[in-house]
Write a protein that holds these residues in place. Structure first.
Motif, mmCIF file in Angstrom:
data_model
loop_
_atom_site.group_PDB
_atom_site.id
_atom_site.type_symbol
_atom_site.label_atom_id
_atom_site.label_comp_id
_atom_site.label_asym_id
_atom_site.label_seq_id
_atom_site.Cartn_x
_atom_site.Cartn_y
_atom_site.Cartn_z
ATOM 1 N N GLY A 246 55.077 38.788 33.024
ATOM 2 C CA GLY A 246 54.981 39.675 31.964
ATOM 3 C C GLY A 246 54.748 41.095 32.506
ATOM 4 O O GLY A 246 53.902 42.019 32.018
ATOM 5 N N GLY A 247 55.558 41.438 33.466
ATOM 6 C CA GLY A 247 55.311 42.739 34.285
ATOM 7 C C GLY A 247 54.521 42.748 35.200
ATOM 8 O O GLY A 247 54.355 43.862 36.025
ATOM 9 N N HIS A 248 53.526 41.916 35.413
ATOM 10 C CA HIS A 248 52.720 41.849 36.416
ATOM 11 C C HIS A 248 52.975 41.308 37.687
ATOM 12 O O HIS A 248 53.893 40.461 37.724
ATOM 13 N N THR A 249 52.444 41.679 38.902
ATOM 14 C CA THR A 249 52.963 41.238 40.412
ATOM 15 C C THR A 249 52.366 39.982 40.482
ATOM 16 O O THR A 249 52.956 38.944 41.135
ATOM 17 N N GLU A 250 51.376 39.269 39.864
ATOM 18 C CA GLU A 250 50.877 38.021 39.818
ATOM 19 C C GLU A 250 50.400 37.328 38.250
ATOM 20 O O GLU A 250 50.933 38.206 37.370
ATOM 21 N N GLY A 251 50.170 36.225 38.063
ATOM 22 C CA GLY A 251 50.290 35.550 36.970
ATOM 23 C C GLY A 251 48.955 35.141 36.408
ATOM 24 O O GLY A 251 48.913 34.232 35.327
ATOM 25 N N TRP A 252 47.903 35.833 36.843
ATOM 26 C CA TRP A 252 46.677 35.485 36.328
ATOM 27 C C TRP A 252 46.232 35.855 34.969
ATOM 28 O O TRP A 252 45.244 35.592 34.346
ATOM 29 N N THR A 253 47.057 36.612 34.461
ATOM 30 C CA THR A 253 46.952 37.060 32.985
ATOM 31 C C THR A 253 47.663 36.190 32.010
ATOM 32 O O THR A 253 47.661 36.268 30.829
ATOM 33 N N ASN A 254 48.385 35.132 32.543
ATOM 34 C CA ASN A 254 49.280 34.241 32.092
ATOM 35 C C ASN A 254 48.588 33.300 31.172
ATOM 36 O O ASN A 254 47.601 32.856 31.640
ATOM 37 N N PRO A 255 48.773 33.255 29.769
ATOM 38 C CA PRO A 255 47.639 32.594 28.982
ATOM 39 C C PRO A 255 47.604 30.934 29.479
ATOM 40 O O PRO A 255 46.596 30.332 29.475
ATOM 41 N N TRP A 256 48.719 30.356 29.920
ATOM 42 C CA TRP A 256 48.933 29.111 30.591
ATOM 43 C C TRP A 256 48.069 28.828 31.784
ATOM 44 O O TRP A 256 47.403 28.003 31.950
ATOM 45 N N VAL A 257 48.018 30.026 32.442
ATOM 46 C CA VAL A 257 47.397 29.705 33.691
ATOM 47 C C VAL A 257 45.790 29.739 33.515
ATOM 48 O O VAL A 257 45.149 29.101 34.154
ATOM 49 N N ILE A 258 45.514 30.742 32.795
ATOM 50 C CA ILE A 258 44.036 30.864 32.240
ATOM 51 C C ILE A 258 43.659 29.624 31.615
ATOM 52 O O ILE A 258 42.453 29.174 31.716
ATOM 53 N N ALA A 259 44.461 29.069 30.630
ATOM 54 C CA ALA A 259 44.113 27.708 29.906
ATOM 55 C C ALA A 259 43.842 26.693 30.983
ATOM 56 O O ALA A 259 43.217 25.650 30.741
ATOM 57 N N GLY A 260 44.963 26.661 31.866
ATOM 58 C CA GLY A 260 44.838 25.479 32.907
ATOM 59 C C GLY A 260 43.513 25.480 33.691
ATOM 60 O O GLY A 260 43.009 24.570 33.863
ATOM 61 N N ILE A 261 43.113 26.758 34.270
ATOM 62 C CA ILE A 261 41.841 26.895 34.988
ATOM 63 C C ILE A 261 40.524 26.316 34.113
ATOM 64 O O ILE A 261 39.856 25.772 34.603
ATOM 65 N N ILE A 262 40.517 26.953 32.960
ATOM 66 C CA ILE A 262 39.482 26.836 32.048
ATOM 67 C C ILE A 262 39.535 25.306 31.539
ATOM 68 O O ILE A 262 38.347 24.612 31.730
ATOM 69 N N GLY A 263 40.680 24.851 31.197
ATOM 70 C CA GLY A 263 40.733 23.461 30.584
ATOM 71 C C GLY A 263 40.642 22.426 32.190
ATOM 72 O O GLY A 263 39.799 21.430 31.916
ATOM 73 N N GLY A 264 40.910 22.750 33.208
ATOM 74 C CA GLY A 264 40.661 21.824 34.233
ATOM 75 C C GLY A 264 39.177 21.710 34.642
ATOM 76 O O GLY A 264 38.879 20.726 34.951
#
Length: 581
Positions: A246-264
């Motif tokens: 989404g225009g960011h240099t990395e994907g830490w704001t990606n909802p799927w990334v956030i959901a994956g980390i929290i869900g995991g």
């Protein structure tokens, strides 16, 4: 639960070779093969991407590269505990032997990759995951089989040799991958086929089962499921956090990334709760009440995070900057990067068996703790040298890092394996391997993120000003400077010079004067631009690595003295040597 004797017969059936040495030689071959294949792809990726006709600068192809690199590690991290538990239940040698066969079969499929482009990349990723299953079978049970075969006072030496093969294999794979990929990238998998077939035959012929199953044993399905899914989702989230979003240099704001980390993390908490409530858990959380066990595994996790991303940082440093500045073409840098990293391997090979032998006599604390301290000091040395370093200084620091890792690894593994009941050695070996492999995946994600964050702050301005100074039109320079730093970094990892490709895509390369084109596409232009921003990222990365190694050394001090679980007394009793350190 299965019951396992403390040692195997001293002599192999047939009477010629002592059984314990047959065990050590085969498990060392298995660990070497498993870890060589964890790193052999790093150096071979340029040849693979060229053969598959994949553009390393295409954002969509970054995920293929990441999964080729990290998919194998992720699978081994997720499955080793389960496979170690199954080894305890149904036979460690059975699971180990099957690992060789699965590994060899997957290697055949990889060598016969039928397609190119994205289909070929998906084929490689899929069969690398299967190969990881075979590698996990080997890793989960090798240390337990060695612990069964050797008496307590020889385990440090035996596990030292095995650990040297395991960690040295990750560096041997760099050189081997470079040599073989120059000839044909498929050769890196055919080698695995040959070794896998020989290892399978040798294991079935020589190894004998020491763990016997008991009636009424059940598999902890819910525990296995929540652990596997939780750890997979967590590590996959970290992996995708490296990629732009989404225009960011990395994907830490990606909802799927956030959901994956929290869900995991949530699923791993559920797993821990399940393990306290089932009658036959996947692994007994009570093991973590053993001081030597929890301290050894915690120190191993911190060590893995500290050094797991080191390999990739050093390769990018060498391939993207140092080697081109010293006259090596981008196409040649993958092989030479592996060669210039040999001091790291030599340090580990020199220190590993010696520390294992001495820890049999004097305990693990001195050697494991001292090794982590040496590693921390070597990280501080690496962040202190310039990007365009003097190689002798760099080689000495690599040697020290390898020595520190060798001093830590074998004594720590021996202490962990000696501390548990024989019937739980398989799962204990799996837990140890999970901490190590998960730490490496986590390290790559964290280190890459820190490096990319550092590059993203200063590299765009450096690129823009450097290109416009050479006469590149400002709009084109802006477009090139907006390319995600992770793409430029991976292009360097793949031995490519991205400036020429980007300017050619923009349609301005043939409009510039020949002298300007020669400057922009030279082997030194991009490395000079990268050196400043890259050094800023390295300082952050190596500072964190030094801190983690130092904390690991502190944790290692809590392991207590020499601790050997005695099968002839109750589990809560131990033998503590008088020479405790």
């Amino acid at each position: 639960m299965s019951s396992t004797g403390s040692t195997s017969p001293a002599v192999r059936p047939g009477g010629r070779i002592p059984y314990k040495w047959s065990v050590l030689s085969n498990t060392t071959l298995g660990m070497l093969m498993a870890t060589v294949n964890a790193s052999i792809l790093i150096i071979s990726l340029p040849a693979i991407f060229n053969s598959l006709r994949l553009n390393p600068l295409a954002p969509a192809n970054v995920s293929y590269l990441l999964w080729m690199l990290m998919g194998y590690l992720l699978v081994t991290a997720v499955l080793v505990v389960t496979l170690g538990r199954l080894g305890d239940m149904y036979g460690r040698v059975r699971v180990y032997n099957a690992g060789f066969a699965v590994f060899a079969a997957a290697s055949v499929a990889l060598a016969l990759t039928p397609w190119d482009g994205r289909a070929g990349a998906l084929w490689l990723i899929g069969w690398r995951l299967v190969q990881g299953v075979g590698g996990a079978m080997l890793m989960a049970n090798a240390a337990a089989i060695i612990t069964d075969a050797f008496p307590a006072r020889q385990r440090g030496t035996a596990l030292g040799v095995n650990q040297v093969a395991g960690l040295a294999g990750s560096f041997i794979g760099l050189v081997l991958g470079g040599v073989l990929s120059v000839w044909n990238w498929r050769a890196i998998f055919w080698v695995s086929v040959v070794v896998g077939v020989i290892g399978t035959w040798w294991a079935y012929r020589n190894l004998r089962e020491t763990a016997t199953s008991r009636p009424g044993v059940r598999i902890d399905w819910w525990g296995n499921l929540t652990f596997a899914v939780g750890l997979t989702v967590l590590l996959a989230g970290i992996t995708y956090g490296i990629q732009p979003y989404g225009g960011h240099t990395e994907g830490w704001t990606n909802p799927w990334v956030i959901a994956g980390i929290i869900g995991g993390l949530a699923l791993l908490v559920v797993f821990a709760v399940i393990e306290t409530r089932v009658r036959q858990p996947m692994f007994d959380l009570g093991l973590f009440r053993i001081q030597a066990f929890w301290a050894g595994n915690a120190a191993a996790l911190l060590n893995a995070i500290a050094r797991g991303g080191l390999q990739f940082m050093l390769i990018i440093w060498l391939q993207g900057i140092w080697l081109p500045l010293h006259g090596y073409n981008f196409e040649e840098t993958p092989l030479w990067a592996g060669i210039f990293l040999l001091p790291l391997t030599l340090g580990f090979i020199a220190a590993g068996p010696v520390s294992g032998y001495l820890s049999d006599r004097y305990g693990a604390k001195l050697f494991a703790t001292g090794g982590l301290v040496i590693m921390a000091l070597s990280f501080l040395g690496l962040l202190a040298i310039p990007v365009d370093f003097s190689y002798p200084v760099f080689a000495v620091l690599l040697l020290l890092n390898g020595v520190g890792s060798g001093l830590f690894s074998a004594p720590n593994t021996t202490a962990v394996m000696n501390a548990v009941p024989a019937a739980q050695r398989g799962v204990a070996s799996g837990i140890r391997a999970t901490f190590q492999n998960a730490g490496m995946v986590l390290s790559i994600g964290v280190f890459f993120s820190l490096l990319v964050a550092g590059l993203s702050r200063s590299l765009p301005d450096a690129l823009h000003s450097g290109l416009t100074a050479e006469g590149v039109p400002a709009p084109v320079a802006t477009d090139v400077a907006s390319v995600p730093a992770v793409s430029l970094m991976f292009a360097a990892l793949l031995g490519a010079n991205p400036i020429a490709s980007l300017l050619d895509t923009a349609g301005v390369l043939d409009q510039l004067p020949a002298a300007t084109v020669a400057t922009l596409t030279s082997r030194t232009y991009l490395p000079h631009l990268l050196s400043g921003p890259f050094h800023g990222g390295l300082v952050v990365v190596f500072t964190l690595a030094a801190v983690l190694a130092a904390v690991g050394a502190v944790v290692s001090l809590f392991r207590g003295g020499v601790y050997i679980h005695d099968e002839h007394v109750h589990d809560e009793d131990i033998r503590a040597d008088s020479d405790c350190i």
